[in-house]
Design a protein around this motif. Structure first.
Motif, PDB file in Angstrom:
ATOM      1  N   UNK A   3       7.091  -1.109  11.761  1.00  0.00           N
ATOM      2  CA  UNK A   3       5.942  -1.812  11.207  1.00  0.00           C
ATOM      3  C   UNK A   3       5.666  -1.482   9.744  1.00  0.00           C
ATOM      4  N   UNK A   4       6.266  -0.426   9.215  1.00  0.00           N
ATOM      5  CA  UNK A   4       6.003  -0.069   7.822  1.00  0.00           C
ATOM      6  C   UNK A   4       7.015  -0.666   6.847  1.00  0.00           C
ATOM      7  N   UNK A   5       7.922  -1.490   7.329  1.00  0.00           N
ATOM      8  CA  UNK A   5       8.885  -2.134   6.443  1.00  0.00           C
ATOM      9  C   UNK A   5       8.441  -3.554   6.127  1.00  0.00           C
ATOM     10  N   UNK A   6       8.735  -3.977   4.911  1.00  0.00           N
ATOM     11  CA  UNK A   6       8.357  -5.308   4.438  1.00  0.00           C
ATOM     12  C   UNK A   6       9.220  -6.360   5.131  1.00  0.00           C
ATOM     13  N   UNK A   7       8.581  -7.349   5.732  1.00  0.00           N
ATOM     14  CA  UNK A   7       9.310  -8.458   6.338  1.00  0.00           C
ATOM     15  C   UNK A   7       9.225  -9.663   5.414  1.00  0.00           C
ATOM     16  N   UNK A   8      10.035 -10.665   5.707  1.00  0.00           N
ATOM     17  CA  UNK A   8      10.005 -11.878   4.886  1.00  0.00           C
ATOM     18  C   UNK A   8       8.654 -12.579   4.996  1.00  0.00           C
ATOM     19  N   UNK A   9       8.039 -12.552   6.168  1.00  0.00           N
ATOM     20  CA  UNK A   9       6.722 -13.180   6.300  1.00  0.00           C
ATOM     21  C   UNK A   9       5.662 -12.399   5.531  1.00  0.00           C
ATOM     22  N   UNK A  10       5.789 -11.074   5.481  1.00  0.00           N
ATOM     23  CA  UNK A  10       4.871 -10.263   4.670  1.00  0.00           C
ATOM     24  C   UNK A  10       4.991 -10.641   3.195  1.00  0.00           C
ATOM     25  N   UNK A  11       6.222 -10.731   2.716  1.00  0.00           N
ATOM     26  CA  UNK A  11       6.454 -11.069   1.308  1.00  0.00           C
ATOM     27  C   UNK A  11       5.934 -12.466   0.991  1.00  0.00           C
ATOM     28  N   UNK A  12       6.113 -13.386   1.911  1.00  0.00           N
ATOM     29  CA  UNK A  12       5.626 -14.743   1.707  1.00  0.00           C
ATOM     30  C   UNK A  12       4.107 -14.763   1.593  1.00  0.00           C
ATOM     31  N   UNK A  13       3.453 -14.020   2.450  1.00  0.00           N
ATOM     32  CA  UNK A  13       1.993 -13.943   2.415  1.00  0.00           C
ATOM     33  C   UNK A  13       1.504 -13.339   1.102  1.00  0.00           C
ATOM     34  N   UNK A  14       2.193 -12.295   0.636  1.00  0.00           N
ATOM     35  CA  UNK A  14       1.829 -11.659  -0.632  1.00  0.00           C
ATOM     36  C   UNK A  14       2.019 -12.631  -1.787  1.00  0.00           C
ATOM     37  N   UNK A  15       3.156 -13.324  -1.806  1.00  0.00           N
ATOM     38  CA  UNK A  15       3.409 -14.282  -2.883  1.00  0.00           C
ATOM     39  C   UNK A  15       2.346 -15.373  -2.903  1.00  0.00           C
ATOM     40  N   UNK A  16       1.963 -15.851  -1.746  1.00  0.00           N
ATOM     41  CA  UNK A  16       0.971 -16.911  -1.668  1.00  0.00           C
ATOM     42  C   UNK A  16      -0.377 -16.451  -2.224  1.00  0.00           C
ATOM     43  N   UNK A  17      -0.832 -15.289  -1.803  1.00  0.00           N
ATOM     44  CA  UNK A  17      -2.139 -14.820  -2.263  1.00  0.00           C
ATOM     45  C   UNK A  17      -2.118 -14.462  -3.745  1.00  0.00           C
ATOM     46  N   UNK A  18      -0.986 -13.935  -4.221  1.00  0.00           N
ATOM     47  CA  UNK A  18      -0.886 -13.618  -5.645  1.00  0.00           C
ATOM     48  C   UNK A  18      -0.926 -14.892  -6.486  1.00  0.00           C
ATOM     49  N   UNK A  19      -0.240 -15.926  -6.038  1.00  0.00           N
ATOM     50  CA  UNK A  19      -0.211 -17.192  -6.772  1.00  0.00           C
ATOM     51  C   UNK A  19      -1.584 -17.863  -6.753  1.00  0.00           C
ATOM     52  N   UNK A  20      -2.235 -17.862  -5.601  1.00  0.00           N
ATOM     53  CA  UNK A  20      -3.552 -18.492  -5.488  1.00  0.00           C
ATOM     54  C   UNK A  20      -4.586 -17.758  -6.340  1.00  0.00           C
ATOM     55  N   UNK A  21      -4.420 -16.454  -6.499  1.00  0.00           N
ATOM     56  CA  UNK A  21      -5.365 -15.665  -7.278  1.00  0.00           C
ATOM     57  C   UNK A  21      -5.048 -15.642  -8.757  1.00  0.00           C
ATOM     58  N   UNK A  22      -3.991 -16.334  -9.171  1.00  0.00           N
ATOM     59  CA  UNK A  22      -3.626 -16.370 -10.577  1.00  0.00           C
ATOM     60  C   UNK A  22      -3.053 -15.052 -11.078  1.00  0.00           C
ATOM     61  N   UNK A  23      -2.481 -14.274 -10.189  1.00  0.00           N
ATOM     62  CA  UNK A  23      -1.931 -12.957 -10.541  1.00  0.00           C
ATOM     63  C   UNK A  23      -0.532 -13.098 -11.151  1.00  0.00           C
ATOM     64  N   UNK A  24       0.009 -11.956 -11.522  1.00  0.00           N
ATOM     65  CA  UNK A  24       1.331 -11.875 -12.156  1.00  0.00           C
ATOM     66  C   UNK A  24       2.418 -12.355 -11.194  1.00  0.00           C
TER      67      UNK A  24
END
Length: 71
Positions: A3-24
């Motif tokens: 559970x402590x390893x990054x999955x593709x769905x985790x990365x997708x969720x992070x990318x989505x929230x970063x993009x929606x928030x106008x982040x880097x």
């Protein structure tokens, strides 16, 4: 996968929230590093699955059996 390893769905969720928030969203940003970690974990999982299945199907030799007395 632990559970402590990054999955593709985790990365997708992070990318989505970063993009929606106008982040880097650059190649050195957190979302890109998360995607890289997910890709590495997926590759490790895939290679360990392949190696545990034995030799690939392309390694078997096939040929005609010889018949005694015929040349």
């Amino acid at each position: 996968m632990p559970s402590n390893q990054m999955s593709k769905s985790d990365a997708s969720r992070i990318q989505s929230t970063q993009a929606q928030g106008g982040k880097d969203m650059s190649s050195g940003g957190f979302a890109a590093r998360a995607q890289g970690a997910a890709d590495r974990n997926a590759n490790v999982a895939a290679s360990s699955t392949r190696s545990s299945q034995g030799p690939s199907s392309g390694t078997h030799q096939s040929g005609q059996q010889s018949t005694p007395g015929k040349r």
